[in-house]
Design a protein around this motif. Sequence first.
Motif, PDB file in Angstrom:
ATOM      1  N   GLY A   1       0.766  -1.309   0.108  1.00  0.00           N
ATOM      2  CA  GLY A   1       0.073   0.058   0.300  1.00  0.00           C
ATOM      3  C   GLY A   1       1.444   1.083   0.060  1.00  0.00           C
ATOM      4  O   GLY A   1       2.057   1.078   0.071  1.00  0.00           O
ATOM      5  N   THR A   2       0.385   2.259   0.439  1.00  0.00           N
ATOM      6  CA  THR A   2       1.009   3.489  -0.274  1.00  0.00           C
ATOM      7  C   THR A   2       0.176   4.890   1.000  1.00  0.00           C
ATOM      8  O   THR A   2      -0.215   4.772   1.610  1.00  0.00           O
ATOM      9  CB  THR A   2       0.253   4.238  -1.303  1.00  0.00           C
ATOM     10  OG1 THR A   2       0.951   3.240  -2.306  1.00  0.00           O
ATOM     11  CG2 THR A   2       0.934   5.407  -1.525  1.00  0.00           C
TER      12      THR A   2
ATOM     13  N   GLN B   1      -8.616   9.160  -2.852  1.00  0.00           N
ATOM     14  CA  GLN B   1      -8.343   8.690  -3.709  1.00  0.00           C
ATOM     15  C   GLN B   1      -7.919   7.552  -4.678  1.00  0.00           C
ATOM     16  O   GLN B   1      -8.028   6.760  -5.326  1.00  0.00           O
ATOM     17  CB  GLN B   1      -7.857  10.561  -4.839  1.00  0.00           C
ATOM     18  CG  GLN B   1      -8.377  11.451  -4.804  1.00  0.00           C
ATOM     19  CD  GLN B   1      -8.794  12.416  -5.909  1.00  0.00           C
ATOM     20  OE1 GLN B   1      -7.498  12.629  -5.490  1.00  0.00           O
ATOM     21  NE2 GLN B   1      -9.834  13.683  -5.407  1.00  0.00           N
ATOM     22  N   LEU B   2      -6.577   7.585  -3.727  1.00  0.00           N
ATOM     23  CA  LEU B   2      -5.582   6.803  -4.514  1.00  0.00           C
ATOM     24  C   LEU B   2      -5.635   5.275  -4.017  1.00  0.00           C
ATOM     25  O   LEU B   2      -6.230   4.465  -3.128  1.00  0.00           O
ATOM     26  CB  LEU B   2      -4.001   6.634  -4.381  1.00  0.00           C
ATOM     27  CG  LEU B   2      -3.371   8.286  -4.717  1.00  0.00           C
ATOM     28  CD1 LEU B   2      -1.739   8.723  -4.256  1.00  0.00           C
ATOM     29  CD2 LEU B   2      -2.822   8.297  -6.190  1.00  0.00           C
ATOM     30  N   PRO B   3      -5.861   4.148  -5.063  1.00  0.00           N
ATOM     31  CA  PRO B   3      -6.048   2.592  -4.704  1.00  0.00           C
ATOM     32  C   PRO B   3      -5.050   2.686  -3.133  1.00  0.00           C
ATOM     33  O   PRO B   3      -3.387   2.207  -3.720  1.00  0.00           O
ATOM     34  CB  PRO B   3      -5.957   1.947  -5.929  1.00  0.00           C
ATOM     35  CG  PRO B   3      -6.387   2.629  -7.167  1.00  0.00           C
ATOM     36  CD  PRO B   3      -5.175   4.249  -6.521  1.00  0.00           C
ATOM     37  N   GLY B   4      -5.535   2.079  -2.575  1.00  0.00           N
ATOM     38  CA  GLY B   4      -4.364   0.940  -1.411  1.00  0.00           C
ATOM     39  C   GLY B   4      -3.417   2.264  -0.601  1.00  0.00           C
ATOM     40  O   GLY B   4      -2.809   2.101   0.315  1.00  0.00           O
ATOM     41  N   ALA B   5      -3.966   3.413  -0.612  1.00  0.00           N
ATOM     42  CA  ALA B   5      -3.263   4.910  -0.120  1.00  0.00           C
ATOM     43  C   ALA B   5      -4.303   4.773   1.436  1.00  0.00           C
ATOM     44  O   ALA B   5      -5.285   4.640   1.815  1.00  0.00           O
ATOM     45  CB  ALA B   5      -3.518   5.658  -0.781  1.00  0.00           C
TER      46      ALA B   5
END
Length: 336
Positions: free
Chosen positions: A62-63, A137-141
Amino acid sequence: MLPTNVTQLIGRTPVMSIEVPSRNSKLVLKIEKNNPGGSMKDRMARSMVVAALQDGRLAPGGTIVESSSGNTGIGLALAAVEFGLNFIAVVDHHAAPDKIRMMRAIGAEIRYVEGDFREDEVAVVARQRLAAQLGAQLPGAMFMNQSDNPANPEGYADYVDELMEQLPGGIDAFVGCVGTGGSMTGISQRLKQHLPTIRTIAVEPAGSIVFGQPGHSYYQSGTGTPAGDEVGKVLDYSCIDEGVQVTDQQAFETARYIARRKALLVGGSTGGAIYKALEFIASGKLQGTVVTTVADGGEKYLGSVFDDDWMAKRGLFDPSIAARLDAWLFGQARAA
């Protein structure tokens, strides 16, 4: 057993005493710049990442997204490498360039906020807004949100445990910088558990709004809460005995003084905490063993606080401060 990753080097930082003979007191500096990322924020950064992985808010690969003036970002960059995560640091023009270079070197992605900001204006509100947007907004963030993250103050438990071992004779007072409130809260709460009578003094820049004073711009980096921002939810006022302000001139001149007199490079906000600690000792408001933190090193501010041209252009020199420090420490002014 030998460490196998760099975050295992966090902690166990040394202490150094500055004697104040006229007051039969001493100021003990805990040298947190000796952490691998160069600041005390390494402790809370790893704590926040571990908590997020354990409760499922972050998954491997993830982020992490976080707004940072630099030190928290460096700590998160270290933790991201250890746990196989990506890291996006949202910064503004106020961040020290060397901090940004360090984050990039460790693999962080840097996002600057856009806007027409004054040089001495900390764009925390814009940074927080962009970091929250990216986290959503970002996947896995995940937006780490250090200001409201309970794992922030929890990251300083080991700091206090180390102090108790290093100073078995006791601690009479703690003086620390306050920004999001994570370190001040985490350290003060745990110190008061061990030492209920200890005095805790929180130092913010003049211009910060943490203790209800009027807000205005300031140059100190990584500390205080600027006008327009909200004080972090992690800050526990009940564990702070007194909140005080320090000017940029007092903070920066003290950092430069400590470099010249003690050969120890400390950051500007640490200079402010040292100034207020010595002021309180000299006035008799604090006695005995007083602890403050070298939150980060002056090596990150060679192009600002320790640069004569930078200081002069901003009107930040004040020779009377060094003379005052000499009087507090030696009873009289010393030759330069």
